[in-house]
Design a protein around this motif. Structure first.
Motif, PDB file in Angstrom:
ATOM      1  N   ARG A 157     -17.537  26.092 -41.445  1.00 41.10           N
ATOM      2  CA  ARG A 157     -16.733  24.870 -41.511  1.00 41.10           C
ATOM      3  C   ARG A 157     -17.535  23.632 -41.126  1.00 41.10           C
ATOM      4  O   ARG A 157     -16.983  22.534 -40.995  1.00 41.10           O
ATOM      5  N   GLY A 158     -18.841  23.838 -40.904  1.00 39.80           N
ATOM      6  CA  GLY A 158     -19.685  22.725 -40.528  1.00 39.80           C
ATOM      7  C   GLY A 158     -19.508  22.304 -39.086  1.00 39.80           C
ATOM      8  O   GLY A 158     -19.824  21.170 -38.710  1.00 39.80           O
ATOM      9  N   GLU A 159     -19.006  23.210 -38.252  1.00 37.49           N
ATOM     10  CA  GLU A 159     -18.751  22.919 -36.850  1.00 37.49           C
ATOM     11  C   GLU A 159     -19.656  23.768 -35.955  1.00 37.49           C
ATOM     12  O   GLU A 159     -20.203  24.783 -36.389  1.00 37.49           O
ATOM     13  N   THR A 160     -19.769  23.363 -34.714  1.00 43.08           N
ATOM     14  CA  THR A 160     -20.460  24.194 -33.727  1.00 43.08           C
ATOM     15  C   THR A 160     -19.726  25.522 -33.602  1.00 43.08           C
ATOM     16  O   THR A 160     -18.498  25.575 -33.629  1.00 43.08           O
ATOM     17  N   TRP A 161     -20.476  26.598 -33.477  1.00 45.20           N
ATOM     18  CA  TRP A 161     -19.862  27.914 -33.335  1.00 45.20           C
ATOM     19  C   TRP A 161     -18.950  27.936 -32.112  1.00 45.20           C
ATOM     20  O   TRP A 161     -19.285  27.396 -31.065  1.00 45.20           O
ATOM     21  N   ARG A 162     -17.801  28.574 -32.242  1.00 47.16           N
ATOM     22  CA  ARG A 162     -16.823  28.655 -31.159  1.00 47.16           C
ATOM     23  C   ARG A 162     -16.623  30.132 -30.791  1.00 47.16           C
ATOM     24  O   ARG A 162     -16.243  30.940 -31.636  1.00 47.16           O
ATOM     25  N   ILE A 163     -16.901  30.441 -29.538  1.00 52.30           N
ATOM     26  CA  ILE A 163     -16.881  31.826 -29.072  1.00 52.30           C
ATOM     27  C   ILE A 163     -15.784  32.003 -28.026  1.00 52.30           C
ATOM     28  O   ILE A 163     -15.704  31.248 -27.055  1.00 52.30           O
ATOM     29  N   GLY A 164     -14.940  33.000 -28.221  1.00 53.01           N
ATOM     30  CA  GLY A 164     -13.837  33.249 -27.309  1.00 53.01           C
ATOM     31  C   GLY A 164     -14.247  34.067 -26.098  1.00 53.01           C
ATOM     32  O   GLY A 164     -15.114  34.940 -26.184  1.00 53.01           O
ATOM     33  N   ILE A 165     -13.632  33.768 -24.968  1.00 55.24           N
ATOM     34  CA  ILE A 165     -13.792  34.548 -23.748  1.00 55.24           C
ATOM     35  C   ILE A 165     -12.466  35.238 -23.462  1.00 55.24           C
ATOM     36  O   ILE A 165     -11.426  34.587 -23.354  1.00 55.24           O
ATOM     37  N   ASP A 166     -12.481  36.557 -23.351  1.00 50.88           N
ATOM     38  CA  ASP A 166     -11.253  37.327 -23.163  1.00 50.88           C
ATOM     39  C   ASP A 166     -10.582  37.010 -21.828  1.00 50.88           C
ATOM     40  O   ASP A 166     -11.247  36.779 -20.812  1.00 50.88           O
ATOM     41  N   LYS A 167      -9.266  37.032 -21.845  1.00 51.36           N
ATOM     42  CA  LYS A 167      -8.503  36.960 -20.591  1.00 51.36           C
ATOM     43  C   LYS A 167      -8.628  38.312 -19.899  1.00 51.36           C
ATOM     44  O   LYS A 167      -8.476  39.362 -20.536  1.00 51.36           O
ATOM     45  N   PRO A 168      -8.943  38.323 -18.616  1.00 51.93           N
ATOM     46  CA  PRO A 168      -9.114  39.604 -17.917  1.00 51.93           C
ATOM     47  C   PRO A 168      -7.782  40.304 -17.664  1.00 51.93           C
ATOM     48  O   PRO A 168      -7.004  39.912 -16.796  1.00 51.93           O
ATOM     49  N   VAL A 169      -7.512  41.318 -18.469  1.00 53.13           N
ATOM     50  CA  VAL A 169      -6.305  42.126 -18.307  1.00 53.13           C
ATOM     51  C   VAL A 169      -6.715  43.586 -18.289  1.00 53.13           C
ATOM     52  O   VAL A 169      -7.688  43.977 -18.924  1.00 53.13           O
ATOM     53  N   ASP A 170      -5.970  44.404 -17.543  1.00 54.73           N
ATOM     54  CA  ASP A 170      -6.306  45.819 -17.413  1.00 54.73           C
ATOM     55  C   ASP A 170      -6.254  46.518 -18.756  1.00 54.73           C
ATOM     56  O   ASP A 170      -5.361  46.279 -19.573  1.00 54.73           O
ATOM     57  N   GLY A 171      -7.207  47.445 -18.948  1.00 54.24           N
ATOM     58  CA  GLY A 171      -7.205  48.284 -20.130  1.00 54.24           C
ATOM     59  C   GLY A 171      -7.468  47.503 -21.399  1.00 54.24           C
ATOM     60  O   GLY A 171      -7.906  46.361 -21.390  1.00 54.24           O
ATOM     61  N   GLU A 172      -7.222  48.121 -22.531  1.00 55.74           N
ATOM     62  CA  GLU A 172      -7.427  47.496 -23.824  1.00 55.74           C
ATOM     63  C   GLU A 172      -6.129  46.856 -24.281  1.00 55.74           C
ATOM     64  O   GLU A 172      -5.260  47.489 -24.849  1.00 55.74           O
ATOM     65  N   SER A 173      -5.988  45.596 -24.016  1.00 48.79           N
ATOM     66  CA  SER A 173      -4.769  44.883 -24.375  1.00 48.79           C
ATOM     67  C   SER A 173      -4.708  44.660 -25.882  1.00 48.79           C
ATOM     68  O   SER A 173      -5.696  44.321 -26.511  1.00 48.79           O
ATOM     69  N   LYS A 174      -3.550  44.845 -26.457  1.00 48.41           N
ATOM     70  CA  LYS A 174      -3.378  44.641 -27.884  1.00 48.41           C
ATOM     71  C   LYS A 174      -3.621  43.173 -28.232  1.00 48.41           C
ATOM     72  O   LYS A 174      -3.025  42.274 -27.643  1.00 48.41           O
ATOM     73  N   GLY A 175      -4.530  42.949 -29.171  1.00 51.48           N
ATOM     74  CA  GLY A 175      -4.818  41.587 -29.577  1.00 51.48           C
ATOM     75  C   GLY A 175      -5.845  40.891 -28.703  1.00 51.48           C
ATOM     76  O   GLY A 175      -6.377  39.859 -29.069  1.00 51.48           O
ATOM     77  N   ARG A 176      -6.163  41.462 -27.533  1.00 52.70           N
ATOM     78  CA  ARG A 176      -7.169  40.919 -26.623  1.00 52.70           C
ATOM     79  C   ARG A 176      -7.014  39.407 -26.478  1.00 52.70           C
ATOM     80  O   ARG A 176      -7.769  38.625 -27.056  1.00 52.70           O
ATOM     81  N   PRO A 177      -6.019  38.955 -25.728  1.00 50.67           N
ATOM     82  CA  PRO A 177      -5.768  37.515 -25.574  1.00 50.67           C
ATOM     83  C   PRO A 177      -6.976  36.790 -24.997  1.00 50.67           C
ATOM     84  O   PRO A 177      -7.701  37.328 -24.158  1.00 50.67           O
ATOM     85  N   LEU A 178      -7.171  35.546 -25.450  1.00 50.52           N
ATOM     86  CA  LEU A 178      -8.316  34.769 -25.008  1.00 50.52           C
ATOM     87  C   LEU A 178      -7.967  33.889 -23.810  1.00 50.52           C
ATOM     88  O   LEU A 178      -6.882  33.308 -23.743  1.00 50.52           O
TER      89      LEU A 178
END
Length: 315
Positions: free
Chosen positions: A191-212
């Motif tokens: 998109r011609g933008e700086t790369w945007r990298i997500g940091i996961d929200k720390p939640v126990d186990g493998e959370s569905k959707g892995r909220p950021l």
């Protein structure tokens, strides 16, 4: 027709799959439109033959078995040298000889082991210590043959660096390389933008959707995250973090849940993310400032609510 050509967006190539026991995603812009999947697979195989503990024929596995006449390759040598530098810089908190303790606490291929007692921990600590190993003419020298080397806390980041170096050698100037959450970027995204990298929200186990928790823009930098919230074992109702402090022999117990590091190269980011998770927030901030890396830390406050301390806008 000219206007149509000028408005056409450049086409990025995407490669993804599984490697090193995790997933990888590579996105890059290459004017000739070349597909580098074959070369990428070759690089992964090369890294595994050098530093994979899951490959019984790898250099590191053979060294841990004390096989004779094992000469390391350039990748093992590079990671070893960087690991020893980081060990010295962190007072031994980052230590590639910590493997026997990791095994004993059940964080490797032997799962479900009972937690070691204090006598076992004290015994294993005798064969832990980065000062007790060295490379001489490509040969690993150990102070004790029972010592083992484990590069998992830096090898994945190093692999990202090797993949990025390959792309740059091919003339690629816009890319994002991600292996198991360790990331290196250059230039801009599609998109011609700086790369945007997500940091996961720390939640126990493998959370569905892995909220950021948040999204950070990076270009020309690397990002790695280490967290105590997904990798743990639970025994008798008590959770043991996968992060082992080599100075004590025990898993960490402080309230730092996630450490994300931004550095120039991914091997450094990877190693410091692991180190900071062991150290906790206060000491991590001191080292981050001294070493010129950026830290995004998520920790549990006294009331259990997630708190953030970030230096991302300070450098």
């Amino acid at each position: 027709a000219l206007a149509a050509c000028q408005s056409e967006k450049p086409k990025y190539t995407q490669l993804e799959g599984q490697a090193q026991g995790t997933t990888f995603h590579i996105t890059y812009l290459d004017a000739p439109g070349r597909n580098f999947s074959g070369q990428v697979d070759s690089i992964f195989r090369l890294m595994d033959r050098s530093m994979s503990l899951w490959d019984s024929t790898s250099i590191i596995s053979r060294l841990n078995r004390n096989e004779a006449d094992v000469v390391v390759d350039e990748h093992f040598s590079a990671v070893f040298r960087r690991s020893q530098e980081l060990a010295a810089a962190t007072g031994g908190v980052f230590d590639i000889t910590v493997g026997p303790l990791v095994h004993a606490w059940g964080f490797s291929y032997k799962k479900g082991l009972p937690p070691p007692d204090s006598a076992k921990v004290d015994s294993l600590r005798q064969i832990i210590g980065f000062q007790k190993i060295r490379l001489e003419n490509g040969v690993l020298q150990k102070a004790d043959p029972r010592m083992e080397v484990d590069m998992n806390a830096i090898a994945q980041g190093y692999t990202v660096d090797v993949l990025a170096a390959f792309l740059e050698k091919q003339g690629v100037r816009n890319y994002m390389v991600e292996v198991g959450g360790e990331v290196r970027t250059l230039g801009q995204n599609e998109r011609g933008e700086t790369w945007r990298i997500g940091i996961d929200k720390p939640v126990d186990g493998e959370s569905k959707g892995r909220p950021l928790q948040t999204v950070v823009p990076i270009s020309g930098k690397s990002l790695a995250t280490s967290g105590s919230y997904r990798k743990f074992v639970e025994r008798d109702g008590k959770k043991y973090s996968h992060a082992i402090d080599p100075r004590t022999g025990y898993p960490i117990t402080h309230n730092l849940l996630s450490a994300t590091v931004i550095a120039d190269d991914c091997a450094t980011a990877d190693a410091y993310a692991t180190t900071f998770l062991v150290l906790g927030l206060e000491k991590s901030l001191e080292i981050a400032q001294r070493q010129g890396v950026q830290l995004y830390a998520i920790y549990a406050g006294s009331d259990g609510v997630l708190q953030v301390h970030s230096t991302l806008n300070e450098q």
